[in-house]
Design a protein around this motif. Structure first.
Motif, PDB file in Angstrom:
ATOM      1  N   UNK A 135       0.839  -1.203   0.000  1.00  0.00           N
ATOM      2  CA  UNK A 135       0.000   0.000   0.000  1.00  0.00           C
ATOM      3  C   UNK A 135       0.877   1.257   0.000  1.00  0.00           C
ATOM      4  N   UNK A 136       1.977   1.222   0.743  1.00  0.00           N
ATOM      5  CA  UNK A 136       2.858   2.393   0.802  1.00  0.00           C
ATOM      6  C   UNK A 136       3.422   2.717  -0.580  1.00  0.00           C
ATOM      7  N   UNK A 137       3.632   1.681  -1.384  1.00  0.00           N
ATOM      8  CA  UNK A 137       4.186   1.889  -2.720  1.00  0.00           C
ATOM      9  C   UNK A 137       3.133   2.336  -3.731  1.00  0.00           C
ATOM     10  N   UNK A 138       1.901   1.786  -3.615  1.00  0.00           N
ATOM     11  CA  UNK A 138       0.902   2.006  -4.675  1.00  0.00           C
ATOM     12  C   UNK A 138      -0.408   2.604  -4.187  1.00  0.00           C
ATOM     13  N   UNK A 139      -0.523   2.838  -2.892  1.00  0.00           N
ATOM     14  CA  UNK A 139      -1.733   3.428  -2.301  1.00  0.00           C
ATOM     15  C   UNK A 139      -2.980   2.660  -2.750  1.00  0.00           C
ATOM     16  N   UNK A 140      -3.983   3.390  -3.236  1.00  0.00           N
ATOM     17  CA  UNK A 140      -5.262   2.741  -3.561  1.00  0.00           C
ATOM     18  C   UNK A 140      -5.135   1.759  -4.721  1.00  0.00           C
ATOM     19  N   UNK A 141      -4.019   1.785  -5.420  1.00  0.00           N
ATOM     20  CA  UNK A 141      -3.811   0.849  -6.521  1.00  0.00           C
ATOM     21  C   UNK A 141      -3.085  -0.418  -6.110  1.00  0.00           C
ATOM     22  N   UNK A 142      -2.885  -0.636  -4.828  1.00  0.00           N
ATOM     23  CA  UNK A 142      -2.106  -1.797  -4.375  1.00  0.00           C
ATOM     24  C   UNK A 142      -2.880  -3.101  -4.559  1.00  0.00           C
ATOM     25  N   UNK A 143      -2.161  -4.201  -4.491  1.00  0.00           N
ATOM     26  CA  UNK A 143      -2.771  -5.535  -4.517  1.00  0.00           C
ATOM     27  C   UNK A 143      -3.363  -5.805  -3.134  1.00  0.00           C
ATOM     28  N   UNK A 144      -4.663  -5.722  -3.043  1.00  0.00           N
ATOM     29  CA  UNK A 144      -5.314  -5.822  -1.734  1.00  0.00           C
ATOM     30  C   UNK A 144      -5.289  -7.225  -1.163  1.00  0.00           C
ATOM     31  N   UNK A 145      -4.961  -8.204  -1.975  1.00  0.00           N
ATOM     32  CA  UNK A 145      -4.843  -9.571  -1.460  1.00  0.00           C
ATOM     33  C   UNK A 145      -3.533  -9.768  -0.699  1.00  0.00           C
ATOM     34  N   UNK A 170     -12.796 -12.491   1.821  1.00  0.00           N
ATOM     35  CA  UNK A 170     -12.929 -12.064   0.428  1.00  0.00           C
ATOM     36  C   UNK A 170     -13.445 -10.619   0.364  1.00  0.00           C
ATOM     37  N   UNK A 171     -14.436 -10.308   1.174  1.00  0.00           N
ATOM     38  CA  UNK A 171     -14.980  -8.943   1.190  1.00  0.00           C
ATOM     39  C   UNK A 171     -13.921  -7.926   1.598  1.00  0.00           C
ATOM     40  N   UNK A 172     -13.007  -8.343   2.470  1.00  0.00           N
ATOM     41  CA  UNK A 172     -11.969  -7.451   3.005  1.00  0.00           C
ATOM     42  C   UNK A 172     -10.976  -7.027   1.932  1.00  0.00           C
ATOM     43  N   UNK A 173     -10.975  -7.700   0.784  1.00  0.00           N
ATOM     44  CA  UNK A 173     -10.066  -7.317  -0.307  1.00  0.00           C
ATOM     45  C   UNK A 173     -10.652  -6.205  -1.176  1.00  0.00           C
ATOM     46  N   UNK A 174     -11.886  -5.787  -0.934  1.00  0.00           N
ATOM     47  CA  UNK A 174     -12.543  -4.835  -1.825  1.00  0.00           C
ATOM     48  C   UNK A 174     -12.204  -3.359  -1.538  1.00  0.00           C
ATOM     49  N   UNK A 175     -12.161  -2.891  -0.302  1.00  0.00           N
ATOM     50  CA  UNK A 175     -11.856  -1.465  -0.085  1.00  0.00           C
ATOM     51  C   UNK A 175     -10.448  -1.117  -0.563  1.00  0.00           C
ATOM     52  N   UNK A 176     -10.263   0.141  -0.933  1.00  0.00           N
ATOM     53  CA  UNK A 176      -8.953   0.598  -1.390  1.00  0.00           C
ATOM     54  C   UNK A 176      -7.981   0.769  -0.237  1.00  0.00           C
ATOM     55  N   UNK A 177      -8.492   1.183   0.919  1.00  0.00           N
ATOM     56  CA  UNK A 177      -7.640   1.417   2.085  1.00  0.00           C
ATOM     57  C   UNK A 177      -8.352   0.948   3.341  1.00  0.00           C
TER      58      UNK A 177
END
Length: 773
Positions: free
Chosen positions: A61-71, A436-443
């Motif tokens: 997240x620190x590297x890509x913020x909302x574009x990070x791999x949420x998994x 699975x649901x926890x992977x949906x928010x951006x942050x």
């Protein structure tokens, strides 16, 4: 030299003995007649092993913020950052999401039990800050009790009957002749109270009930849900069928012509619909003892005998909160109201019905008539909420439709989750679905003292101090004391108080003056206490000590109501004391629900088969009940001594009847696998005659520890198995107690869950900035 520090937790008040900056002892509050042994475990909060010790950010997240791999949440390493960096990042995310998506896309419906303190109440302070910053999506009701309050608001006009203001236990102990207990009335669950508790009274009242020789019938799949010394008659009912038993009892009373027609006419509305249902006029099936016996597994003649006794004696019907944590959970509470109305005993001392006795320590105790100390969340600038247990639905189906109390609403599109002082990976149902649901928010931001399963799955983690490391006060409507919570030790690592954390973020959002109102920690505590003191003196003529005296002695007695009989004024004159319902009377047949036409919440109390129950189970399936444990509250202090005493082999114990264990080749003390289509977990078998046949009981609160490569969860967390559906389209409560499972011996060596959790935690803390442990 030992310092004596007054303090309080959810388990009660106590004095901490502190020497050289360490807690060396815990002494119970002198005014508590039955202190909880769990207070001895609070010293574990001061141990660093599972504490969050500094602000951290997930690497991706620190590297890509909302574009990070949420998994990557839960497995990627954390990078240490300064407090200034962390609060900058959080304020920036709140501004970004608010600007680009609107404040409804911020879920700050945090459900927090971190501390009983009324000032450093994490979820309240989060909501206060967010309301000043434009609003947020929140939640209504609680996991403990949701369907129950919803139906009570429509049938009794408010939820006092399940919130601690039904008949007080002193009136039951002195006046009841028959006590019909559905579920539990146990000192085990009465150890805890949401805003802290000074005195535990339940055991004393139960002993008085036993002393008077009150006839007690205990209806539950678990005999130990009521102490054996009460002399109760145990009825081992099939789970989720209590409504059928209540309606069968009511039907027998009506069949014999022994119902109180005058009370029904004078004090209720819609009783003609209920009576027609009981007689079978709409479905061809009279609700009799024989009908109820086939559903519940309780002998028909036994039901008939009790039906007569309920009208022959002063009878009190109680239902624990657990009953409404099931599919169609509105119905047992409504059916209890119906049965008490049929007997005509509502409003009489020791008669009628009440809910939640023993579910928390203060329910049924003398209740506070004054003002309890509490921080304000402030005005809500937007109307966006979900029913508390619908988190996965919200995250997985943005824009999807849902209903609540007759309203049609839409799930918001959540981009940011801020969770403070809570652990949904403990209390939510179907944790694999939540994962699975926890992977949906951006942050996802998590603020907590402990590195819970939720904190592990965050993008930004903030270390909050425990109550031991700051000043606070406790108090609520169900505790007859306001209690000082003085700081005992210095914060561990870089931990800060919840107020200081939110105040720093509020500063960067430009709302700090409104958030802190010019007060620091002790300024707020003094202010909150003084508000309660002034109210008691000016409105009630009750004198409480000044703040300095209160803080020095550690407690202040509050004005309370004793010997309270619920709805007594209403019974005496319904016209002069109307209820806040559609008719002004107790609603047994609802015009509102008739208009809505819900199949899963009809216009009158009704037996509706749950999605999963023993009446529809396969031969090898058991009904799983996930109750509160003996040695902790939820997942708090899970590795402390009182909690470990109830584990075996490092795992939770699943209680089974001897016949069910023998049929599966399960020996007492063996490791077993529980499973269904939703997931699987390991537990240790405890074979006991206290459990009804066909039932398995596994406590809640084990720290979620998934096995490798899709293997079973290791610690015995029942919420990998539970069903994540609403109780009905009307109440949308949690349905945790509607759950079928299979159980079998586990073959092979099972990893130790505590060691596994700590090893995995060490991996994600081995960041480039150094070892964070």
């Amino acid at each position: 030299m030992i310092r004596r520090v007054p303090h309080c937790s959810h388990w009660g008040a106590y004095t901490l003995l502190v020497e050289d900056g360490r807690i060396v002892g815990v002494e119970p509050f002198a005014h508590d007649p039955a202190p909880s042994p769990v207070i001895q475990s609070v010293t574990d909060w001061a141990k660093p092993e599972r504490r969050i010790l500094r602000p951290m950010v997930r690497e991706g997240w620190l590297a890509s913020r909302e574009g990070s791999d949420r998994r990557g949440r839960g497995s990627e390493r954390f990078v240490p950052v300064s407090w200034d960096q962390a609060t900058d990042l959080i304020a920036g995310e709140i501004r970004r999401v608010s600007r680009d998506h609107g404040n409804a896309s911020i879920f700050a419906g945090s459900y927090g039990w971190t501390s009983c303190g009324r000032f450093h109440h994490a979820s309240t302070l989060l909501k206060r800050m967010m309301n000043l910053a434009g609003g947020y999506t929140g939640h209504v009701d609680t996991y403990s009790i949701a369907a129950g309050p919803v139906i009570l608001r429509h049938t009794l006009g408010d939820e006092r009957a399940c919130g601690g203001q039904s008949n007080t236990l002193d009136t039951i102990a002195e006046h009841s002749e028959t006590l019909l207990v559905f579920g539990a009335m146990s000192p085990r669950t009465a150890q805890s109270e949401a805003g802290g508790i000074g005195a535990h009274y339940l055991e004393g009242y139960l002993r008085r009930i036993a002393e008077r020789g009150v006839k007690v019938i205990h209806v539950s799949p678990y005999r130990e849900d009521l102490p054996d010394w009460t002399g109760a008659e145990w009825w081992p009912i099939r789970p989720n069928t209590d409504t059928a038993l209540m309606l069968g009892l009511a039907g027998e009373i009506v069949l014999a012509g022994r119902h109180d027609a005058g009370f029904l006419e004078r004090c209720t509305s819609g009783s003609d619909q209920l009576l027609a249902y009981l007689r079978g006029e709409d479905d061809g099936q009279a609700k009799t003892a024989d009908w109820a016996a086939a559903i519940t597994g309780i002998d028909a003649q036994t039901i008939r005998d009790l039906a007569r006794r309920l009208t022959d004696t002063r009878s009190m019907i109680t239902a624990s909160w657990a009953l409404q944590r099931a599919h169609h959970g509105e119905q047992p509470f409504w059916a209890a109201i119906a049965l008490a109305s049929i007997t005509g005993q509502i409003g009489l001392p020791g008669g009628g019905m009440g809910f939640g006795y023993g579910s928390l320590g203060g329910v049924g105790a003398p209740f506070v008539t004054g003002k309890s100390p509490a921080m304000s969340q402030g005005a809500r600038p937007i109307d966006s909420f979900i029913p508390v247990a619908r988190i996965s639905d919200m995250l997985l189906t943005p824009g999807g439709a849902y209903s609540y109390e007759g309203q049609d609403r839409t799930y918001p599109d959540i981009r940011l989750v801020y969770w403070a002082g809570g652990n949904p990976f403990h209390h939510h149902q179907d944790l694999n679905r939540l994962s699975e649901a926890w992977t949906r928010p951006e942050t996802i931001i998590v603020q907590d003292p402990m590195f819970t399963a939720t904190a592990r799955r965050a993008d930004i983690v903030l270390p909050a101090s425990t109550s031991l490391e700051r000043n606070d006060l406790s108090g609520n409507k169900r505790s007859d004391f306001i209690l000082a919570m003085a700081k005992a030790i210095e914060p561990l690592g870089e931990a800060r108080s919840d107020f200081d954390i939110f105040n720093a973020i509020a500063e960067k959002l430009g709302v700090a003056p409104a958030f802190n109102e010019g007060r620091d920690e002790m300024g707020w505590i003094r202010h909150l206490y003084t508000e309660s003191r002034d109210f008691a003196a000016q409105r009630l003529g009750h004198e409480m000590p000044d703040f300095d005296t209160f803080w020095a002695q550690g407690y202040a007695a509050c004005p309370v109501q004793r010997s309270h009989t619920y709805l007594a004024p209403y019974r005496a004159d319904p016209a002069a004391h109307p209820l806040n319902t559609e008719s002004g009377r107790i609603v047994l047949g609802s015009d509102t629900l008739a208009r809505l036409g819900y199949a899963d919440c009809r216009a009158h109390p009704a037996w509706i088969e749950p999605a999963e129950w023993l009446g529809g189970a396969a031969e090898d399936e058991l009904h799983l009940i996930s109750h509160q444990p003996n040695g902790r509250l939820h997942s708090q202090l899970e590795t402390a001594e009182a909690s470990l005493a109830d584990k075996r082999g490092g795992r939770e114990q699943v209680r089974l009847s001897p016949a069910d264990a023998a049929r599966r080749g399960i020996a007492d003390g063996a490791t077993v696998r529980l499973w269904n289509t939703r997931g699987a977990c390991l537990a240790t078998a405890c074979v006991t005659g206290a459990v009804a046949p066909g039932v398995a009981i596994l406590p809640t609160g084990a720290w979620f520890t998934p096995g490798t490569a899709g293997g079973p969860e290791l610690s015995g967390n029942p919420n990998v198995l539970t069903l994540d559906i609403g109780t009905s389209a009307f109440g949308q409560g949690c349905s945790a107690h509607t759950c079928l499972v299979r159980i079998e011996p586990f073959e092979g060596a099972a990893p130790d869950p505590a060691q596994t959790y700590q090893h995995e935690l060490a991996d994600i803390l081995s960041a480039p900035g150094g070892d964070l442990t």
